[in-house]
Structures are given as C-alpha cells and as structure tokens.
Design an enzyme around this catalytic site. Structure first.
Site, PDB file in Angstrom:
ATOM      1  N   HIS A  87       0.792  -1.268  -0.070  1.00 17.07           N
ATOM      2  CA  HIS A  87       0.090   0.134  -0.174  1.00 17.07           C
ATOM      3  C   HIS A  87       1.102   1.395  -0.058  1.00 17.07           C
ATOM      4  CE1 HIS A  87      -3.464  -2.401   0.332  1.00 17.07           C
ATOM      5  NE2 HIS A  87      -3.606  -2.532   1.606  1.00 17.07           N
ATOM      6  N   HIS A  99      -9.956   2.224   0.453  1.00 17.98           N
ATOM      7  CA  HIS A  99      -9.748   0.769   1.448  1.00 17.98           C
ATOM      8  C   HIS A  99     -10.560   0.687   2.737  1.00 17.98           C
ATOM      9  CE1 HIS A  99      -7.662  -2.542   3.391  1.00 17.98           C
ATOM     10  NE2 HIS A  99      -6.871  -2.457   2.359  1.00 17.98           N
ATOM     11  N   GLU A 125     -11.919  -3.886  -3.076  1.00 15.36           N
ATOM     12  CA  GLU A 125     -11.017  -2.782  -3.455  1.00 15.36           C
ATOM     13  C   GLU A 125     -10.828  -2.994  -4.965  1.00 15.36           C
ATOM     14  OE1 GLU A 125      -7.285  -3.280  -1.004  1.00 15.36           O
ATOM     15  OE2 GLU A 125      -8.628  -4.424   0.200  1.00 15.36           O
TER      16      GLU A 125
END
Ligand code: GAL
Length: 377
Positions: free
Chosen positions: A129, A205, A342
């Site tokens: 991420h 997210h 996602e």
C-alpha cells in the site's frame, strides 16, 4: 472551526442546493496530526438521508450512513473518532486512499526503463500500500468542495514529489468523492499525472459491515463477484503470475454465496481467509466504462452494496487481520467483522508483464472510477 472558503461554499450551496435537493457539503476542523498539521472533515448529505464524511488525512472516507430496509440508518464503514486513531497502529488502512501502488510489490523491488527501484518493505518480505511514512493514506491532501449534476462532493488533491517513498516521478493525484443527490451512491473519481514513467494503482480501502460498523461478523453477508478468474498467490500473497479459473474452488462467487459458507477451508492459508484479486469479467463493457464488479447483501438489515468500476480487478479481503481494535463510538472491530472490496489493477503488476500495465507515462492521465451504491430491501 470552519475555513472561510468552506463557509462561502456552504452558504452558496445552502442557498442554491438546499432549496431544491437538500444536499450540501461543509467542512469542520477534525483535529491535528502528531506533528501538528490540521485535518479537516467534510460532511456530505443527500435528500435520501445518506451521510458521508471524509477527512483530508489520506483522503479517507470515515463515515457512510445509509438506511436499512425499515429506513433505519447506520454507519456501515470502519473508522476512528479522531486523528490519533487514524495515525495509530490500529489503523489497517480504514477508508483510506491507498497508493501510489495499492496492495503488494514483491520484495519492494521493480525495474522500469532499465533502472532498478527499491521501496520500503513494510509487510515482510514485501512492499504494501505505497510505503511507510509518505504513502497516500498518511499525507494531508488539499480539499475543495465540488458541485456537480450528480450531487455535491469533495475533490482531494496531492502532489507527491519525485522519489517520495522511492517511486520515480512527480505525481499529481486527485480523488473526488461525490454523493449522489437521488441515490445513496458514492462515486470516486481518481486521476493522476506524472513527469516520469511510474507505476500507479490507487484504490479506496473502506471496510464494510452492512449491519453497521462494529457488528460482530460479515460471515452472514452474501457476496457475488463478477469474475470467472483470479490471480493465485504464493505464501507471501504475491501473485504467481498465473490467471486461473474460480470454477470448483472456494473462491467462486459467481452466484450469490454466504461468505462464511466455505471460509473455514481458507483458515490455514497465508491469507487466513479471503484476500484475493479477482479478474473482473467486464463482458461487453468497453475500457473506461463502468461494469458491475460485486454485490454484497446483509440479510438481516436488507442493506445491499453494489460496486461498479472501470478497473480490471477487485481485491476481496475478508478482514482477516482485524484484531479487536476499538473504533468509532468505542465499538470493537473483531476478526472478519468487516470486509473490503478494493477496485484496482492486479497486485504486483509492475513485476508481471502479462498483467494489464500500471505504468503511467508523462502526457497520459491515469483514470479510475469506483461507485459504491447502497439500497435496501
Ligand atoms: C488489504 C490486503 C491485506 C491486508 C490489508 C490491510 O488490501 O489485501 O492483505 O494487507 O489490506 O491490513
């Protein structure tokens, strides 16, 4: 304490929009980061009673209140009451904009145009991420209210300097959330531009529990994913590079299926449950157009979430690493008490030439749309 611009915006909106649609946007001070930066919170409401809250830290969606089948509203996303919560170890990317590259990059390494790049390894042995200190979820974004035909919203923008978190190129990113006036749907428009070739893969997210954030589990929710295929991973959750059929596997969600039905068989895998990238079918849908990716329903409340996107993949993550942390209103977020859907390009695409490319070049514009729509019956 509201800023002047927002007050102006709010009064203009109040005059022009409230009268006709009762939708408006406004901002307030949410708090300060550990290093003293101000964080603002924006509230959007529509005429069907939905309320959305967004903060400038991480361009994060912090609240999403939508009615159930009896008209009773609940907040269906995980989050915290204050900035300290969002900056704590307990924050597993709740509601954030993840990037520059969402999900994993194997061993934090990639090559582009003959040059090798090394990124932070923050999820042993991989990069996750977008990095550690200056990933997109951890920086303060500029925010500006926007008014469109669809509804009111907030446009967040951020310029990531060349080399930030090890990524090449100066990247201008914008993420616009719009709450529809008429329907309870949030549209997220992402764009990005660069001055050097660089990988970009953004996602939202949010963790959903359609019975309300803090409810015990999502295992009773029914899920459908519009995908025949997925990208299998190794035991560090990096794709092997293969694209395989879901047919005959516990990952097959082509028909509405209770999440808890087969999850036990995934207990002893590296993912400890569902944590897989699905290759969306997008049958007869042109590139750049929205296709339905997933549908989630909670039988008790009757709430339904439909996810539509322009992206080729969706990560279904069943909240396996949630660890009883305390969230909004003192509620506890237990293992598998919320899930993420996602929309994205496939994980580690930068190291897999057979996957759709995540490389953005100067002169091009990265575009991604994700729509979360809520109904109940
Ligand atoms: C998801 C990812 C999971 C986990 C989670 C954050 O996007 O697929 O493996 O890292 O984020 O806790």
């Amino acid at each position: 304490m509201r800023n002047q611009h927002s007050m102006l915006f709010s009064s203009v909106i109040a005059a022009t929009v409230l009268a006709s649609t009762q939708a408006y946007g406004e901002s307030e001070h949410f708090g300060k980061t550990a290093d003293g930066q101000d964080v603002e919170v924006y509230t959007l409401k529509n005429e069907s009673g939905a309320i959305v809250k967004l903060i400038t830290l991480g361009a994060t969606l912090t609240e999403m209140h939508v009615p159930d089948k009896d008209g009773k509203s609940a907040d269906v996303v995980l989050g915290f009451d204050d900035v300290a919560g969002y900056q704590s170890e307990d924050n597993q990317y709740f509601g954030v904009t993840a990037g520059r590259v969402a999900n994993r990059i194997a061993k934090g390494k990639f090559s582009l145009n003959g040059k090798d790049y090394t990124l932070a390894v923050n999820n042993e042995p991989n990069h996750l991420h977008g990095g550690v200190k200056r990933s997109l979820d951890k920086v303060i974004w500029k925010a500006k209210e926007v008014k469109t035909k669809l509804g009111v919203g907030v446009r967040f923008s951020y310029t990531s300097p060349d080399g930030e978190e090890g990524y090449p190129g100066k990247l201008h990113v914008s993420v616009t959330y719009i709450l529809s006036n008429k329907r309870n749907s949030v549209r997220i428009n992402y764009t990005a531009k660069t001055d050097q070739p660089t990988p970009v893969n953004l996602t939202n997210h949010s963790y959903f529990n359609l019975a309300g954030a803090g409810s015990k589990t999502v295992l009773g929710h029914t899920l459908t994913i519009a995908a025949d295929k997925y990208t299998p991973t190794d035991d560090t959750l990096i794709p092997t590079g293969k694209i395989e059929s879901v047919e005959g596997t516990d990952l097959d969600f082509r028909e509405p299926t209770r999440i808890g039905k087969r999850i036990k068989s995934l207990d002893d895998t590296a993912a400890i449950g569902y944590d897989h990238n699905y290759v969306l079918t997008r049958q007869d849908v042109k590139a750049g157009e929205l296709a339905v990716a997933a549908r989630l329903r909670d039988p008790k409340s009757g709430r339904i979430l439909v996810v539509r996107t322009t992206e080729p993949g969706i990560q279904f993550y069943s909240g396996n690493f949630l660890k009883d942390q305390k969230g909004k209103g003192g509620k506890t977020y237990a293992h598998r008490s919320a899930l993420c859907l996602e929309t994205q390009h496939y994980p580690d695409s930068i190291n897999h030439p057979n996957f759709p490319s995540v490389v953005l070049k100067p002169g091009e514009t990265y575009k991604h749309v994700c729509v979360y729509s809520f109904t109940a019956k």
